[in-house]
Motif scaffolding. Structure first.
Motif, PDB file in Angstrom:
ATOM      1  N   ALA A   8       0.482  -0.875   0.152  1.00 27.61           N
ATOM      2  CA  ALA A   8      -0.451   0.248   0.346  1.00 27.61           C
ATOM      3  C   ALA A   8       0.693   1.747   0.114  1.00 27.61           C
ATOM      4  N   SER A  10       1.027   5.488   1.041  1.00 26.42           N
ATOM      5  CA  SER A  10       0.777   6.845   1.976  1.00 26.42           C
ATOM      6  C   SER A  10       0.871   7.494   1.688  1.00 26.42           C
ATOM      7  N   ASP A  17      -3.056   4.478   8.392  1.00 25.54           N
ATOM      8  CA  ASP A  17      -2.331   3.727   6.913  1.00 25.54           C
ATOM      9  C   ASP A  17      -1.343   2.936   8.004  1.00 25.54           C
TER      10      ASP A  17
END
Length: 266
Positions: A8, A10, A17
């Motif tokens: 992911a 951020s 997060d």
């Protein structure tokens, strides 16, 4: 993703997060961060998260702490405003890996560390070097990138430039790389064993060979061996002990290398 992780991105490393993350990878941050962002990173690592911080070269020196050094400020590491220069033509002939989970068994393939150009890392205890350039120096500034004819000056420290270092922080770990090349598409076909181990080390519990109890036990065992061998007059026993210790070291390193085969999917 090929190593089984969910990736992911951020932008501001918000608390939500970081909440479900095992490791945080920060590659060459250029601009300073808001103060609360540094605080979130420190809290994440203290709580057991792993941080892989790739430094990269600085192009200016305005005496303002960079985001990289601001992250490292509470630790025993600092990235210099310099360029690591190898006295050999290629870094693959001038890199010495220290005993570490990311390097065990990779000593025979030093090009797999993917080093090309980066700064030096200054370390103080409890930080520990992972990769060292034994015949290298730190040329001030980033000019050597554009001027490959940099020459060593007798006033500059020569030898044992730290190129990667790790430190335990609370329940987590921080691994700092001076150069981003090992993570690049061009290098990954041969640097993936090192990169895979680096990420696996950061998310694995315990400190491996850097655990304090392991180091203390090793020192006590070495001291006991010295005392016992000093009481033996027969050189045959000394030779047998040296051979046994060497064989034990080879077997242990081989087992550690086999157990750390981190391969991408497929």
């Amino acid at each position: 993703k090929s190593l089984g992780a969910e990736v992911a991105h951020s932008r501001d490393l918000a608390a939500e997060d970081l909440a479900g993350a095992d490791a945080l990878v920060v590659i060459h941050p250029l601009e300073p961060w808001p103060e609360e962002q540094y605080q979130r990173v420190w809290e994440f690592v203290h709580a057991g998260g792993g941080l892989l911080l790739v430094a990269g070269l600085r192009t200016e020196n305005d005496h303002t702490p960079t985001a990289t050094n601001r992250i490292l400020e509470p630790l025993g590491m600092e990235v210099g405003f310099d360029t690591a220069i190898s006295a050999t033509r290629l870094w693959q002939h001038n890199v010495s890996p220290l005993a570490h989970a990311t390097t065990t068994g990779l000593e025979s393939r030093p090009c797999g560390f993917g080093l090309t150009v980066g700064p030096t890392i200054r370390t103080t205890w409890p930080a520990a070097p992972v990769l060292v350039g034994p015949w290298a120096w730190g040329e001030p500034g980033s000019e050597p990138v554009f001027n490959p004819d940099a020459r060593w000056d007798p006033a500059e420290r020569l030898g044992d430039c730290v190129l990667a270092a790790q430190q335990r922080v609370g329940q987590g770990k921080v691994l700092v790389l001076s150069d981003h090349t090992s993570l690049s598409n061009e290098a990954l076909p041969y640097s993936y064993p090192f990169v895979g181990r680096a990420l696996a080390t950061l998310v694995s519990p315990g400190g491996g060979n850097q655990d304090r109890w392991r180091q203390l036990l090793g020192v006590l065992a070495a001291a006991a061996a010295i005392v016992l061998l000093a009481r033996v007059a027969d050189p045959g026993w000394l030779l047998a002990a040296a051979g046994g210790l060497a064989m034990a070291l080879l077997v242990a390193r081989g087992m550690a290398a086999d157990s750390w085969q981190i391969l991408p999917e497929g």
